[in-house]
Motif scaffolding. Structure first.
Motif, mmCIF file in Angstrom:
data_model
loop_
_atom_site.group_PDB
_atom_site.id
_atom_site.type_symbol
_atom_site.label_atom_id
_atom_site.label_comp_id
_atom_site.label_asym_id
_atom_site.label_seq_id
_atom_site.Cartn_x
_atom_site.Cartn_y
_atom_site.Cartn_z
ATOM 1 N N GLN A 173 -0.601 -13.851 64.748
ATOM 2 C CA GLN A 173 0.336 -12.982 65.463
ATOM 3 C C GLN A 173 1.550 -13.757 65.962
ATOM 4 N N ARG A 174 2.721 -13.181 65.715
ATOM 5 C CA ARG A 174 3.968 -13.692 66.273
ATOM 6 C C ARG A 174 4.246 -12.933 67.577
ATOM 7 N N ALA A 175 5.264 -13.329 68.270
ATOM 8 C CA ALA A 175 5.623 -12.663 69.525
ATOM 9 C C ALA A 175 5.897 -11.170 69.297
ATOM 10 N N SER A 176 6.524 -10.837 68.164
ATOM 11 C CA SER A 176 6.831 -9.432 67.885
ATOM 12 C C SER A 176 5.555 -8.609 67.683
ATOM 13 N N HIS A 177 4.504 -9.215 67.130
ATOM 14 C CA HIS A 177 3.228 -8.507 66.984
ATOM 15 C C HIS A 177 2.610 -8.257 68.353
ATOM 16 N N LEU A 178 2.638 -9.263 69.198
ATOM 17 C CA LEU A 178 2.062 -9.114 70.542
ATOM 18 C C LEU A 178 2.815 -8.046 71.329
ATOM 19 N N LYS A 179 4.128 -8.053 71.223
ATOM 20 C CA LYS A 179 4.943 -7.067 71.933
ATOM 21 C C LYS A 179 4.598 -5.642 71.502
ATOM 22 N N ARG A 180 4.335 -5.455 70.209
ATOM 23 C CA ARG A 180 4.019 -4.123 69.680
ATOM 24 C C ARG A 180 2.515 -3.847 69.653
ATOM 25 N N ARG A 181 1.727 -4.769 70.170
ATOM 26 C CA ARG A 181 0.260 -4.661 70.181
ATOM 27 C C ARG A 181 -0.300 -4.491 68.767
ATOM 28 N N GLU A 182 0.251 -5.286 67.845
ATOM 29 C CA GLU A 182 -0.194 -5.262 66.454
ATOM 30 C C GLU A 182 -1.105 -6.463 66.185
ATOM 31 N N LYS A 183 -2.042 -6.272 65.280
ATOM 32 C CA LYS A 183 -2.971 -7.343 64.933
ATOM 33 C C LYS A 183 -2.452 -8.237 63.807
ATOM 34 N N ALA A 184 -1.284 -7.967 63.302
ATOM 35 C CA ALA A 184 -0.680 -8.766 62.231
ATOM 36 C C ALA A 184 -1.543 -8.759 60.976
ATOM 37 N N ILE A 185 -2.037 -7.593 60.619
ATOM 38 C CA ILE A 185 -2.856 -7.458 59.412
ATOM 39 C C ILE A 185 -2.014 -6.910 58.269
ATOM 40 N N TRP A 186 -1.282 -5.843 58.513
ATOM 41 C CA TRP A 186 -0.487 -5.181 57.485
ATOM 42 C C TRP A 186 0.990 -5.529 57.623
ATOM 43 N N GLN A 187 1.704 -5.540 56.517
ATOM 44 C CA GLN A 187 3.158 -5.538 56.612
ATOM 45 C C GLN A 187 3.555 -4.214 57.259
ATOM 46 N N ARG A 188 4.601 -4.224 58.039
ATOM 47 C CA ARG A 188 4.961 -3.028 58.814
ATOM 48 C C ARG A 188 5.349 -1.848 57.948
ATOM 49 N N ARG A 189 6.004 -2.082 56.889
ATOM 50 C CA ARG A 189 6.477 -0.983 56.056
ATOM 51 C C ARG A 189 5.642 -0.893 54.780
ATOM 52 N N PHE A 190 5.910 0.107 53.994
ATOM 53 C CA PHE A 190 5.294 0.230 52.676
ATOM 54 C C PHE A 190 6.363 0.747 51.729
ATOM 55 N N TRP A 191 6.092 0.635 50.447
ATOM 56 C CA TRP A 191 7.037 1.107 49.444
ATOM 57 C C TRP A 191 6.518 2.403 48.879
ATOM 58 N N GLU A 192 7.405 3.373 48.718
ATOM 59 C CA GLU A 192 6.994 4.635 48.117
ATOM 60 C C GLU A 192 8.004 5.064 47.069
ATOM 61 N N HIS A 193 7.501 5.831 46.115
ATOM 62 C CA HIS A 193 8.334 6.375 45.048
ATOM 63 C C HIS A 193 7.824 7.779 44.744
ATOM 64 N N HIS A 194 8.688 8.769 44.862
ATOM 65 C CA HIS A 194 8.307 10.140 44.534
ATOM 66 C C HIS A 194 8.253 10.297 43.012
ATOM 67 N N ILE A 195 7.131 10.783 42.517
ATOM 68 C CA ILE A 195 6.936 10.988 41.087
ATOM 69 C C ILE A 195 7.834 12.135 40.627
ATOM 70 N N ARG A 196 8.579 11.901 39.556
ATOM 71 C CA ARG A 196 9.569 12.886 39.092
ATOM 72 C C ARG A 196 9.046 13.838 38.023
ATOM 73 N N ASP A 197 8.204 13.315 37.122
ATOM 74 C CA ASP A 197 7.742 14.148 36.013
ATOM 75 C C ASP A 197 6.497 13.514 35.402
ATOM 76 N N ALA A 198 5.984 14.117 34.334
ATOM 77 C CA ALA A 198 4.743 13.640 33.715
ATOM 78 C C ALA A 198 4.887 12.211 33.178
ATOM 79 N N GLY A 199 6.030 11.887 32.610
ATOM 80 C CA GLY A 199 6.260 10.532 32.101
ATOM 81 C C GLY A 199 6.273 9.501 33.219
ATOM 82 N N ASP A 200 6.901 9.867 34.327
ATOM 83 C CA ASP A 200 6.944 8.976 35.496
ATOM 84 C C ASP A 200 5.538 8.775 36.059
#
Length: 173
Positions: A93-120
């Motif tokens: 844990q870094r100071a920012s994790h402690l401040k947010r009461r995070e356990k520093a297990i996951w990256q804060r964000r995630f990547w998403e992509h909306h599926i457009r069609d059957a090929g995608d």
């Protein structure tokens, strides 16, 4: 803080990548039962369909379909990450994790992509299931035990001999 603009589509089908804070560790595999329980509990409280999922040592990929009139996948992932984290020892844990009461297990964000069609969708299914092959963890996608490809093989939707390499050879990247 960055502001993310997401499509305002309800009932979307979305591809996700989530990663642990410490890349290179194997926490997701060592605690796969905790991850499965977190997903199950979240699905019970906020339904969604898992179209595909693969769990690797330090990250995962998933394709979900949300119910009609619903587009809130962020709350679902927050729930899964929180429920999983509650059962874990804290990471470095870094100071920012402690401040947010995070356990520093996951990256804060995630990547998403909306599926457009059957090929995608096909491209992202191949990417998801082929990821253990891409990372050199197995020679064939079917050899990786933490993948929804096994469900699809049982349903006759995927050939069990599929190598895990997308037809173009590039995993759809």
């Amino acid at each position: 803080m960055a502001r993310y603009l997401r499509p305002r589509v309800t009932g979307p089908q979305v591809f996700f990548t989530l990663a642990l804070e410490q890349r290179g560790e194997d926490r997701l595999l060592r605690h796969i039962a905790d991850l499965r329980e977190a997903v199950r509990m979240t699905q019970n409280s906020r339904p969604f369909r898992i179209d595909a999922m693969v769990v690797l040592p330090d990250h995962l990929h998933a394709i979900w379909t949300l119910p009609p009139q619903d587009r809130d996948f962020s709350t679902r992932w927050a729930s899964i990450k929180a429920l999983f984290s509650m059962r874990q020892e804290a990471g470095a844990q870094r100071a920012s994790h402690l401040k947010r009461r995070e356990k520093a297990i996951w990256q804060r964000r995630f990547w998403e992509h909306h599926i457009r069609d059957a090929g995608d969708l096909a491209k992202h299914l191949h990417y998801c299931w082929g990821n253990p092959v891409k990372h050199g963890l197995v020679e064939k996608a079917v050899d990786w035990p933490f993948s929804s490809i096994h469900r699809e093989i049982k349903l006759g939707k995927v050939d069990p001999s599929w190598s895990g390499i997308a037809p173009s050879g590039d995993y759809g990247e």
